[in-house]
Design a protein around this motif. Structure first.
Motif, PDB file in Angstrom:
ATOM      1  N   SER A  51       0.822  -1.213   0.000  1.00 32.05           N
ATOM      2  CA  SER A  51       0.000   0.000   0.000  1.00 32.05           C
ATOM      3  C   SER A  51       0.852   1.257   0.000  1.00 32.05           C
ATOM      4  N   VAL A  52       2.064   1.172   0.522  1.00 34.68           N
ATOM      5  CA  VAL A  52       2.944   2.342   0.602  1.00 34.68           C
ATOM      6  C   VAL A  52       3.842   2.456  -0.620  1.00 34.68           C
ATOM      7  N   PHE A  53       4.385   1.338  -1.116  1.00 31.42           N
ATOM      8  CA  PHE A  53       5.468   1.381  -2.099  1.00 31.42           C
ATOM      9  C   PHE A  53       5.084   0.996  -3.521  1.00 31.42           C
ATOM     10  N   SER A  54       3.891   0.475  -3.758  1.00 33.04           N
ATOM     11  CA  SER A  54       3.549   0.018  -5.095  1.00 33.04           C
ATOM     12  C   SER A  54       3.553   1.169  -6.103  1.00 33.04           C
ATOM     13  N   THR A  55       4.202   0.937  -7.244  1.00 30.48           N
ATOM     14  CA  THR A  55       4.146   1.918  -8.335  1.00 30.48           C
ATOM     15  C   THR A  55       2.946   1.687  -9.237  1.00 30.48           C
ATOM     16  N   TYR A  56       2.197   0.612  -8.976  1.00 30.36           N
ATOM     17  CA  TYR A  56       1.016   0.293  -9.781  1.00 30.36           C
ATOM     18  C   TYR A  56      -0.270   0.794  -9.133  1.00 30.36           C
ATOM     19  N   ARG A  57      -0.212   1.093  -7.848  1.00 24.63           N
ATOM     20  CA  ARG A  57      -1.381   1.599  -7.136  1.00 24.63           C
ATOM     21  C   ARG A  57      -1.327   3.126  -7.099  1.00 24.63           C
ATOM     22  N   GLN A  58      -2.349   3.754  -7.626  1.00 26.09           N
ATOM     23  CA  GLN A  58      -2.367   5.216  -7.673  1.00 26.09           C
ATOM     24  C   GLN A  58      -2.474   5.838  -6.290  1.00 26.09           C
ATOM     25  N   ASP A  59      -2.983   5.061  -5.310  1.00 25.05           N
ATOM     26  CA  ASP A  59      -3.159   5.597  -3.969  1.00 25.05           C
ATOM     27  C   ASP A  59      -1.973   5.341  -3.059  1.00 25.05           C
ATOM     28  N   SER A  60      -0.880   4.770  -3.578  1.00 20.45           N
ATOM     29  CA  SER A  60       0.278   4.490  -2.736  1.00 20.45           C
ATOM     30  C   SER A  60       1.085   5.757  -2.473  1.00 20.45           C
ATOM     31  N   THR A  61       1.855   5.725  -1.409  1.00 21.97           N
ATOM     32  CA  THR A  61       2.705   6.868  -1.070  1.00 21.97           C
ATOM     33  C   THR A  61       3.760   7.106  -2.137  1.00 21.97           C
ATOM     34  N   VAL A  62       4.348   6.034  -2.646  1.00 25.83           N
ATOM     35  CA  VAL A  62       5.384   6.186  -3.667  1.00 25.83           C
ATOM     36  C   VAL A  62       4.802   6.762  -4.956  1.00 25.83           C
ATOM     37  N   SER A  63       3.578   6.384  -5.312  1.00 24.13           N
ATOM     38  CA  SER A  63       2.949   6.966  -6.509  1.00 24.13           C
ATOM     39  C   SER A  63       2.751   8.464  -6.329  1.00 24.13           C
ATOM     40  N   ALA A  64       2.351   8.884  -5.137  1.00 21.24           N
ATOM     41  CA  ALA A  64       2.209  10.314  -4.859  1.00 21.24           C
ATOM     42  C   ALA A  64       3.558  11.010  -4.938  1.00 21.24           C
ATOM     43  N   LEU A  65       4.600  10.341  -4.463  1.00 20.32           N
ATOM     44  CA  LEU A  65       5.945  10.897  -4.530  1.00 20.32           C
ATOM     45  C   LEU A  65       6.402  11.026  -5.978  1.00 20.32           C
ATOM     46  N   ARG A  66       6.109  10.039  -6.788  1.00 16.34           N
ATOM     47  CA  ARG A  66       6.481  10.068  -8.205  1.00 16.34           C
ATOM     48  C   ARG A  66       5.751  11.168  -8.965  1.00 16.34           C
ATOM     49  N   ARG A  67       4.517  11.487  -8.530  1.00 21.25           N
ATOM     50  CA  ARG A  67       3.758  12.566  -9.166  1.00 21.25           C
ATOM     51  C   ARG A  67       4.145  13.940  -8.652  1.00 21.25           C
ATOM     52  N   GLY A  68       5.017  13.984  -7.659  1.00 24.09           N
ATOM     53  CA  GLY A  68       5.448  15.260  -7.101  1.00 24.09           C
ATOM     54  C   GLY A  68       4.449  15.871  -6.139  1.00 24.09           C
ATOM     55  N   GLU A  69       3.508  15.069  -5.645  1.00 22.72           N
ATOM     56  CA  GLU A  69       2.480  15.587  -4.740  1.00 22.72           C
ATOM     57  C   GLU A  69       2.973  15.708  -3.306  1.00 22.72           C
ATOM     58  N   VAL A  70       4.014  14.945  -2.968  1.00 22.75           N
ATOM     59  CA  VAL A  70       4.620  15.018  -1.646  1.00 22.75           C
ATOM     60  C   VAL A  70       6.136  14.971  -1.797  1.00 22.75           C
ATOM     61  N   GLU A  71       6.834  15.388  -0.750  1.00 21.25           N
ATOM     62  CA  GLU A  71       8.283  15.297  -0.697  1.00 21.25           C
ATOM     63  C   GLU A  71       8.683  14.153   0.234  1.00 21.25           C
ATOM     64  N   VAL A  72       9.917  13.691   0.098  1.00 17.98           N
ATOM     65  CA  VAL A  72      10.375  12.563   0.889  1.00 17.98           C
ATOM     66  C   VAL A  72      10.226  12.832   2.385  1.00 17.98           C
ATOM     67  N   ASP A  73      10.555  14.054   2.823  1.00 18.29           N
ATOM     68  CA  ASP A  73      10.495  14.342   4.257  1.00 18.29           C
ATOM     69  C   ASP A  73       9.076  14.499   4.776  1.00 18.29           C
ATOM     70  N   GLU A  74       8.077  14.385   3.897  1.00 18.89           N
ATOM     71  CA  GLU A  74       6.684  14.489   4.315  1.00 18.89           C
ATOM     72  C   GLU A  74       6.014  13.125   4.482  1.00 18.89           C
ATOM     73  N   VAL A  75       6.697  12.064   4.118  1.00 15.34           N
ATOM     74  CA  VAL A  75       6.066  10.746   4.120  1.00 15.34           C
ATOM     75  C   VAL A  75       6.645   9.889   5.236  1.00 15.34           C
ATOM     76  N   VAL A  76       6.076   8.684   5.403  1.00 11.85           N
ATOM     77  CA  VAL A  76       6.459   7.821   6.515  1.00 11.85           C
ATOM     78  C   VAL A  76       7.936   7.462   6.460  1.00 11.85           C
ATOM     79  N   GLY A  77       8.505   7.171   7.621  1.00 11.42           N
ATOM     80  CA  GLY A  77       9.930   6.947   7.735  1.00 11.42           C
ATOM     81  C   GLY A  77      10.478   5.853   6.856  1.00 11.42           C
ATOM     82  N   ALA A  78       9.707   4.808   6.609  1.00 10.52           N
ATOM     83  CA  ALA A  78      10.195   3.705   5.798  1.00 10.52           C
ATOM     84  C   ALA A  78      10.536   4.156   4.385  1.00 10.52           C
TER      85      ALA A  78
END
Length: 253
Positions: A51-78
């Motif tokens: 749920s956090v790291f999938s690049t295939y799920r649009q709702d994942s944290t990493v997908s949001a990071l890839r879209r530029g919607e969040v920065e690394v320091d804004e997401v969970v520690g993992a």
């Protein structure tokens, strides 16, 4: 000598991260409620990773990071940890490994998949290692971690988990067997998923035949190095041996 058939054994499998993930246990309490609870916890953890790291799920944290919607320091520690591992992997492999990969549209974006699966299996193995009296093997698409928990009887610890290495040319042929007690193993090649491995040094997709299997103390790093050595060729093995001589390499041609 106590043979493997005398030790109770049980297996579970669930489909997570787009592939079957199997857990195998040996020990006297493989059917206990406590064992079931640990296995359920492992699968919950793996679903969380997806749920956090999938690049295939649009709702994942990493997908949001890839879209530029969040920065690394804004997401969970993992996520920050995985970002750091990706950078370290690129450095120690001489650039043969990268998490900066072309997307479907050809644009290079952050893709930690080459680290996440091995890391997730390693984290799952830590949970299984809390189960007293058992040895375990967890397998996610060829990324394998093995070990045993506290108070594990010697006759159980001494039973190796035998891992068959598939021929790069025949899906129905096992050409080598590796015995594992503790640690991890991963294989990289094109025979299962086609031309999906990227060479970040040249910006191309190698068409090399064969496969590279790496085994050692940590399944995450075994997976990273298997990819790097497939990309870098045999001459890149010296980098691995300098980095940590406890890792072994098997090349199938």
């Amino acid at each position: 000598m106590v043979t493997a058939t005398k030790t109770p054994r049980r297996a579970w499998v669930e489909q997570i991260m787009g592939l079957p993930i199997s857990i195998h246990l040996r020990g006297d309490d493989v059917r206990s409620e406590a064992t079931e609870a640990v296995v359920a916890r492992v699968y919950r953890r793996l679903r969380w990773v997806d749920s956090v790291f999938s690049t295939y799920r649009q709702d994942s944290t990493v997908s949001a990071l890839r879209r530029g919607e969040v920065e690394v320091d804004e997401v969970v520690g993992a996520v920050g940890y995985i970002v750091d591992v990706c950078a370290e992997a690129s450095r120690v492999t001489g650039g043969c490994f990268s998490a900066d990969l072309p997307d479907a549209d050809g644009v290079r974006r952050f893709d930690p998949s080459g680290v996440v699966k091995g890391w997730a299996i390693g984290e799952a193995a830590k949970l299984l290692g809390e189960l007293p009296g058992h040895s375990y093997c967890i397998n996610a698409g060829g990324d394998i971690a093995t070990g045993y928990g506290p108070d594990c009887p010697r006759e159980v610890r001494d039973q190796a988990w035998r891992v068959g290495l598939q021929s790069p040319h025949r899906a129905d042929a096992i050409v080598r067997t590796v015995e594992l007690h503790t640690g991890g193993l991963a294989t990289s090649g094109l025979y299962a998923r086609g031309n999906h491995i990227y060479d970040p040094r040249t910006g191309t997709y190698p068409t090399t035949t064969g496969s590279v299997t790496v085994s050692g103390p940590d399944v995450m790093w075994a997976d990273i190095w298997a990819t790097a050595l497939f990309v870098g060729g045999k001459e890149s093995e010296e980098l691995l041996h300098q980095w940590d001589p406890r890792y072994s390499v098997i090349r199938l041609t």
